[in-house]
Design a protein around this motif. Structure first.
Motif, PDB file in Angstrom:
ATOM      1  N   ILE A 150       1.139  -1.101   0.102  1.00  0.00           N
ATOM      2  CA  ILE A 150      -0.081  -0.107   0.083  1.00  0.00           C
ATOM      3  C   ILE A 150       0.811   1.451   0.159  1.00  0.00           C
ATOM      4  O   ILE A 150       1.643   1.546   0.721  1.00  0.00           O
ATOM      5  CB  ILE A 150      -0.651   0.001   1.325  1.00  0.00           C
ATOM      6  CG1 ILE A 150      -1.411  -1.705   1.007  1.00  0.00           C
ATOM      7  CG2 ILE A 150      -1.546   0.973   1.007  1.00  0.00           C
ATOM      8  CD1 ILE A 150      -2.627  -1.728   0.325  1.00  0.00           C
ATOM      9  N   ARG A 151       0.395   2.261  -0.660  1.00  0.00           N
ATOM     10  CA  ARG A 151       1.497   3.305  -1.289  1.00  0.00           C
ATOM     11  C   ARG A 151       0.250   4.408  -1.256  1.00  0.00           C
ATOM     12  O   ARG A 151      -0.294   4.194  -2.468  1.00  0.00           O
ATOM     13  CB  ARG A 151       2.798   2.593  -2.174  1.00  0.00           C
ATOM     14  CG  ARG A 151       3.284   4.443  -1.490  1.00  0.00           C
ATOM     15  CD  ARG A 151       4.755   4.343  -3.505  1.00  0.00           C
ATOM     16  NE  ARG A 151       5.448   2.730  -2.702  1.00  0.00           N
ATOM     17  CZ  ARG A 151       5.284   2.036  -3.974  1.00  0.00           C
ATOM     18  NH1 ARG A 151       5.047   2.209  -4.940  1.00  0.00           N
ATOM     19  NH2 ARG A 151       6.491   0.769  -3.186  1.00  0.00           N
ATOM     20  N   GLY A 152       0.969   5.775  -0.712  1.00  0.00           N
ATOM     21  CA  GLY A 152      -0.438   6.937  -1.140  1.00  0.00           C
ATOM     22  C   GLY A 152      -1.818   6.321  -0.366  1.00  0.00           C
ATOM     23  O   GLY A 152      -2.540   6.851  -0.941  1.00  0.00           O
ATOM     24  N   GLY A 153      -2.293   5.192   0.365  1.00  0.00           N
ATOM     25  CA  GLY A 153      -3.755   5.044   0.292  1.00  0.00           C
ATOM     26  C   GLY A 153      -4.198   3.783  -0.744  1.00  0.00           C
ATOM     27  O   GLY A 153      -5.085   3.245  -0.626  1.00  0.00           O
ATOM     28  N   ARG A 154      -3.014   3.391  -1.370  1.00  0.00           N
ATOM     29  CA  ARG A 154      -4.129   2.601  -2.647  1.00  0.00           C
ATOM     30  C   ARG A 154      -2.793   1.340  -2.583  1.00  0.00           C
ATOM     31  O   ARG A 154      -1.943   1.926  -2.806  1.00  0.00           O
ATOM     32  CB  ARG A 154      -4.155   3.878  -4.037  1.00  0.00           C
ATOM     33  CG  ARG A 154      -4.665   3.783  -3.611  1.00  0.00           C
ATOM     34  CD  ARG A 154      -5.834   5.269  -4.804  1.00  0.00           C
ATOM     35  NE  ARG A 154      -6.456   6.532  -5.217  1.00  0.00           N
ATOM     36  CZ  ARG A 154      -7.280   6.044  -4.816  1.00  0.00           C
ATOM     37  NH1 ARG A 154      -7.985   4.892  -5.520  1.00  0.00           N
ATOM     38  NH2 ARG A 154      -8.382   7.366  -5.312  1.00  0.00           N
ATOM     39  N   VAL A 155      -2.921   0.260  -2.854  1.00  0.00           N
ATOM     40  CA  VAL A 155      -2.218  -0.724  -3.551  1.00  0.00           C
ATOM     41  C   VAL A 155      -1.903  -0.522  -4.359  1.00  0.00           C
ATOM     42  O   VAL A 155      -2.367  -0.237  -5.880  1.00  0.00           O
ATOM     43  CB  VAL A 155      -3.502  -2.426  -3.919  1.00  0.00           C
ATOM     44  CG1 VAL A 155      -2.938  -3.145  -4.678  1.00  0.00           C
ATOM     45  CG2 VAL A 155      -4.912  -2.701  -2.121  1.00  0.00           C
ATOM     46  N   VAL A 156      -0.908  -0.996  -4.501  1.00  0.00           N
ATOM     47  CA  VAL A 156       0.311  -0.662  -6.234  1.00  0.00           C
ATOM     48  C   VAL A 156       0.881  -2.110  -6.469  1.00  0.00           C
ATOM     49  O   VAL A 156       1.979  -2.511  -7.300  1.00  0.00           O
ATOM     50  CB  VAL A 156       1.514   0.636  -5.861  1.00  0.00           C
ATOM     51  CG1 VAL A 156       0.916   1.766  -5.188  1.00  0.00           C
ATOM     52  CG2 VAL A 156       2.140  -0.166  -4.867  1.00  0.00           C
ATOM     53  N   ALA A 191      11.353  -8.831   0.355  1.00  0.00           N
ATOM     54  CA  ALA A 191      12.136  -8.912   0.676  1.00  0.00           C
ATOM     55  C   ALA A 191      12.194  -7.774   0.347  1.00  0.00           C
ATOM     56  O   ALA A 191      11.920  -7.434  -0.130  1.00  0.00           O
ATOM     57  CB  ALA A 191      13.129  -9.821   1.105  1.00  0.00           C
ATOM     58  N   GLY A 192      13.295  -7.263   1.214  1.00  0.00           N
ATOM     59  CA  GLY A 192      13.600  -5.994   0.568  1.00  0.00           C
ATOM     60  C   GLY A 192      13.203  -4.585   1.236  1.00  0.00           C
ATOM     61  O   GLY A 192      12.107  -4.553   2.140  1.00  0.00           O
ATOM     62  N   ALA A 193      14.109  -3.339   1.295  1.00  0.00           N
ATOM     63  CA  ALA A 193      13.178  -2.243   2.280  1.00  0.00           C
ATOM     64  C   ALA A 193      11.823  -1.858   1.593  1.00  0.00           C
ATOM     65  O   ALA A 193      11.682  -1.771   0.400  1.00  0.00           O
ATOM     66  CB  ALA A 193      14.423  -0.827   1.665  1.00  0.00           C
ATOM     67  N   ILE A 194      11.292  -0.877   2.983  1.00  0.00           N
ATOM     68  CA  ILE A 194      10.163  -0.477   2.268  1.00  0.00           C
ATOM     69  C   ILE A 194      10.143   0.949   1.979  1.00  0.00           C
ATOM     70  O   ILE A 194      10.561   1.528   3.640  1.00  0.00           O
ATOM     71  CB  ILE A 194       9.242  -1.203   3.836  1.00  0.00           C
ATOM     72  CG1 ILE A 194       8.692  -2.901   3.615  1.00  0.00           C
ATOM     73  CG2 ILE A 194       7.668  -0.743   3.403  1.00  0.00           C
ATOM     74  CD1 ILE A 194       8.447  -3.211   5.019  1.00  0.00           C
ATOM     75  N   GLU A 195       9.196   1.656   1.667  1.00  0.00           N
ATOM     76  CA  GLU A 195       9.215   3.065   1.771  1.00  0.00           C
ATOM     77  C   GLU A 195       8.723   3.686   2.753  1.00  0.00           C
ATOM     78  O   GLU A 195       7.669   3.310   3.015  1.00  0.00           O
ATOM     79  CB  GLU A 195       8.963   3.675   0.074  1.00  0.00           C
ATOM     80  CG  GLU A 195       9.949   2.543  -1.046  1.00  0.00           C
ATOM     81  CD  GLU A 195       8.992   3.317  -2.525  1.00  0.00           C
ATOM     82  OE1 GLU A 195       8.438   4.414  -2.640  1.00  0.00           O
ATOM     83  OE2 GLU A 195       9.534   3.196  -3.347  1.00  0.00           O
ATOM     84  N   PRO A 196       9.613   4.593   2.930  1.00  0.00           N
ATOM     85  CA  PRO A 196       8.923   5.553   4.405  1.00  0.00           C
ATOM     86  C   PRO A 196       7.400   5.929   3.744  1.00  0.00           C
ATOM     87  O   PRO A 196       7.298   6.070   2.272  1.00  0.00           O
ATOM     88  CB  PRO A 196       9.622   7.326   4.599  1.00  0.00           C
ATOM     89  CG  PRO A 196      11.237   6.114   3.992  1.00  0.00           C
ATOM     90  CD  PRO A 196      10.494   5.466   2.687  1.00  0.00           C
ATOM     91  N   GLY A 197       5.894   5.565   4.201  1.00  0.00           N
ATOM     92  CA  GLY A 197       5.262   6.498   4.250  1.00  0.00           C
ATOM     93  C   GLY A 197       4.214   4.367   3.924  1.00  0.00           C
ATOM     94  O   GLY A 197       3.304   4.979   3.488  1.00  0.00           O
ATOM     95  N   SER A 198       5.251   4.129   3.599  1.00  0.00           N
ATOM     96  CA  SER A 198       4.204   2.234   2.827  1.00  0.00           C
ATOM     97  C   SER A 198       4.200   1.529   3.730  1.00  0.00           C
ATOM     98  O   SER A 198       4.766   1.211   4.318  1.00  0.00           O
ATOM     99  CB  SER A 198       4.891   1.884   1.226  1.00  0.00           C
ATOM    100  OG  SER A 198       5.417   3.436   0.544  1.00  0.00           O
ATOM    101  N   VAL A 199       3.311   0.697   3.119  1.00  0.00           N
ATOM    102  CA  VAL A 199       3.025  -0.193   4.499  1.00  0.00           C
ATOM    103  C   VAL A 199       2.469  -1.603   3.225  1.00  0.00           C
ATOM    104  O   VAL A 199       2.298  -1.598   2.206  1.00  0.00           O
ATOM    105  CB  VAL A 199       1.768  -0.362   5.158  1.00  0.00           C
ATOM    106  CG1 VAL A 199       1.237  -1.669   5.640  1.00  0.00           C
ATOM    107  CG2 VAL A 199       1.657   1.063   5.822  1.00  0.00           C
ATOM    108  N   VAL A 200       3.426  -2.212   3.513  1.00  0.00           N
ATOM    109  CA  VAL A 200       3.466  -3.836   3.619  1.00  0.00           C
ATOM    110  C   VAL A 200       2.730  -4.758   4.379  1.00  0.00           C
ATOM    111  O   VAL A 200       2.999  -5.193   5.160  1.00  0.00           O
ATOM    112  CB  VAL A 200       4.677  -4.821   3.023  1.00  0.00           C
ATOM    113  CG1 VAL A 200       4.254  -6.018   2.779  1.00  0.00           C
ATOM    114  CG2 VAL A 200       5.501  -3.692   2.103  1.00  0.00           C
ATOM    115  N   LEU A 201       0.708  -5.585   3.645  1.00  0.00           N
ATOM    116  CA  LEU A 201       0.200  -5.900   3.835  1.00  0.00           C
ATOM    117  C   LEU A 201       0.259  -7.482   4.112  1.00  0.00           C
ATOM    118  O   LEU A 201       0.817  -7.818   2.682  1.00  0.00           O
ATOM    119  CB  LEU A 201      -0.779  -6.267   4.125  1.00  0.00           C
ATOM    120  CG  LEU A 201      -1.260  -4.692   4.528  1.00  0.00           C
ATOM    121  CD1 LEU A 201      -2.768  -4.986   3.710  1.00  0.00           C
ATOM    122  CD2 LEU A 201      -1.705  -4.733   5.617  1.00  0.00           C
TER     123      LEU A 201
END
Length: 413
Positions: free
Chosen positions: A240-246, A254-264
């Motif tokens: 989820i990035r910017g409140g939407r599924v990307v 694996a790998g870094a998660i962008e600030p502001g993003s959430v991985v479910l």
């Protein structure tokens, strides 16, 4: 400029209160040091509100040697916080964690994901078992009880148990439960995990930039009752990035998660729910750790209670002997006691059972106490005369073991 400590010196033996160590009653009696076989150095002032002592207790099987820090939380110059690496899924030695924050002293904290022998090829996360709060930031939730590393939990204990220090400068035992929700046009579902190395069966967990770069595959391995059970193939990951599924994937990545993003990450029923989400769909995620007691926590570290109101918790182990680290509370939360045993070899030294640990902490003056990670993780550091963190005890492993977090003490003078 770093704070400087005076030289620590050994002085004459003094008498202290000592509880019943080897099972039996919980009464604490003050006895002569010679009768108890207990000796303690005079307190050395490390800073305003913080003192350090060493103690020894002679048992039939050997000598218990420990290090004790007494912290006056009512002193406005003193504070306590949870020290941790830059990522939740990472480890570092206590001395490094203390140096990074310029802490006056520190002991190792919670148990953590230390190995994955049962799951070949699955990356070890190094993430802690219980909830973690640092400087008011809620870093992670607790894994299921059956997924924890460390000794068996006594009756009534859970991975949600913590020792915390509130913004009122009082220490307390509490229990932090994750409350969260994933909402979309297709439904609203409970969030069952936050930056955890293991998710409950059928659950959905959220991973933020604080998790780090380590694979999230471990999240779907094991069950609520068996850490060694296999890894679930019915799993989904949604970014989820910017409140939407990307992005969506049919397995945790694996790998870094962008600030502001959430991985479910979802497993079983949680995976089936996440499969209903589509690229571009709006998703709202909320989460917070909720305690049983009022008042916001400034910091919290996972650990199971061994002492409550001056009495050992029921069902504590009386067999396994090892080095121990513990945090105790006295004076209605105004005093924090941080203790770690010494694991020096060849000196006829011995460790303690969990039941004996409860007696020790009661004897040192604690009314409540938790067991923190022990064995090779037990580490006690204070700043030396140059302001650098120095390990005061002798860890049982050859080198200082990297750990998930630590309890750090600060003093502004």
């Amino acid at each position: 400029m770093k704070r400087r400590l005076g030289r620590i010196r050994t002085v004459a033996t003094i008498a202290v209160a000592w509880g019943v160590l080897a099972g039996g009653g919980a009464a604490v009696a003050t006895r002569a040091a010679a009768a108890d076989g207990f000796t303690q150095t005079a307190p050395v002032r490390l800073a305003r509100g913080v003192t350090y002592t060493e103690f020894r207790k002679t048992l039939p099987r050997g000598i218990v040697h420990g290090h004790l820090l007494t912290v006056d939380l009512s002193d406005p110059a003193v504070s306590v916080d949870l020290l941790h690496p830059s990522a939740v899924a990472a480890r570092a030695p206590v001395s490094e964690l203390a140096d990074d924050r310029d802490a006056l002293a520190a002991v190792n904290g919670d148990f953590f994901n230390i190995s994955e022998a049962q799951h070949p090829g699955v990356e070890v996360t190094g993430s802690s078992v219980g909830p973690a709060v640092s400087s008011g930031r809620q870093l992670k939730g607790a894994v299921p009880d059956g997924q924890r590393f460390g000794p068996t939990l006594p009756p009534g204990a859970t991975t949600k148990d913590v020792l915390g220090v509130g913004y009122d400068h009082r220490a307390r035992l509490d229990r932090l439960t994750l409350r969260g929700t994933v909402r979309s046009r297709t439904g609203s579902w409970p969030l069952r995990g936050l930056n955890q190395y293991a998710l409950p069966e059928g659950g959905i967990g959220a991973y933020t930039a604080r998790w780090g770069e380590v694979s999230r595959e471990r999240a779907v391995c094991g069950t609520d009752t068996d850490r060694a059970a296999g890894c679930d193939t019915d799993a989904v990951e949604v970014t989820i990035r910017g409140g939407r599924v990307v992005e969506t994937a049919d397995r945790p990545g694996a790998g870094a998660i962008e600030p502001g993003s959430v991985v479910l990450v979802g497993r079983e029923q949680g995976a089936r729910r996440l499969r209903a989400l589509h690229i571009g769909e709006r998703v709202r995620i909320s989460h917070r750790l909720v305690g049983r007691l009022p008042g916001r926590l400034h910091c919290a570290v996972g650990g199971f209670p061994v002492l409550r109101a001056g009495r050992p918790a029921p069902g504590l182990d009386t067999v396994a002997v090892t080095m121990r680290t513990s945090a105790g509370i006295a004076d209605r939360g105004r005093t924090l006691l941080l203790m770690a045993l010494d694991g020096a070899k060849g000196r006829h030294q011995t460790g303690l059972t969990v039941r004996e640990l409860a007696g020790l902490m009661a004897g040192l003056g604690a009314r409540d106490a938790v067991d923190l990670d022990g064995g090779g993780s037990s580490t006690f550091v204070t700043q030396d005369a140059d302001g650098d963190a120095q390990v005061r005890n002798h860890p049982t492993v050859e080198r200082e073991r990297p750990v998930a977090n630590a309890v750090g003490v600060f003093a502004d003078e």
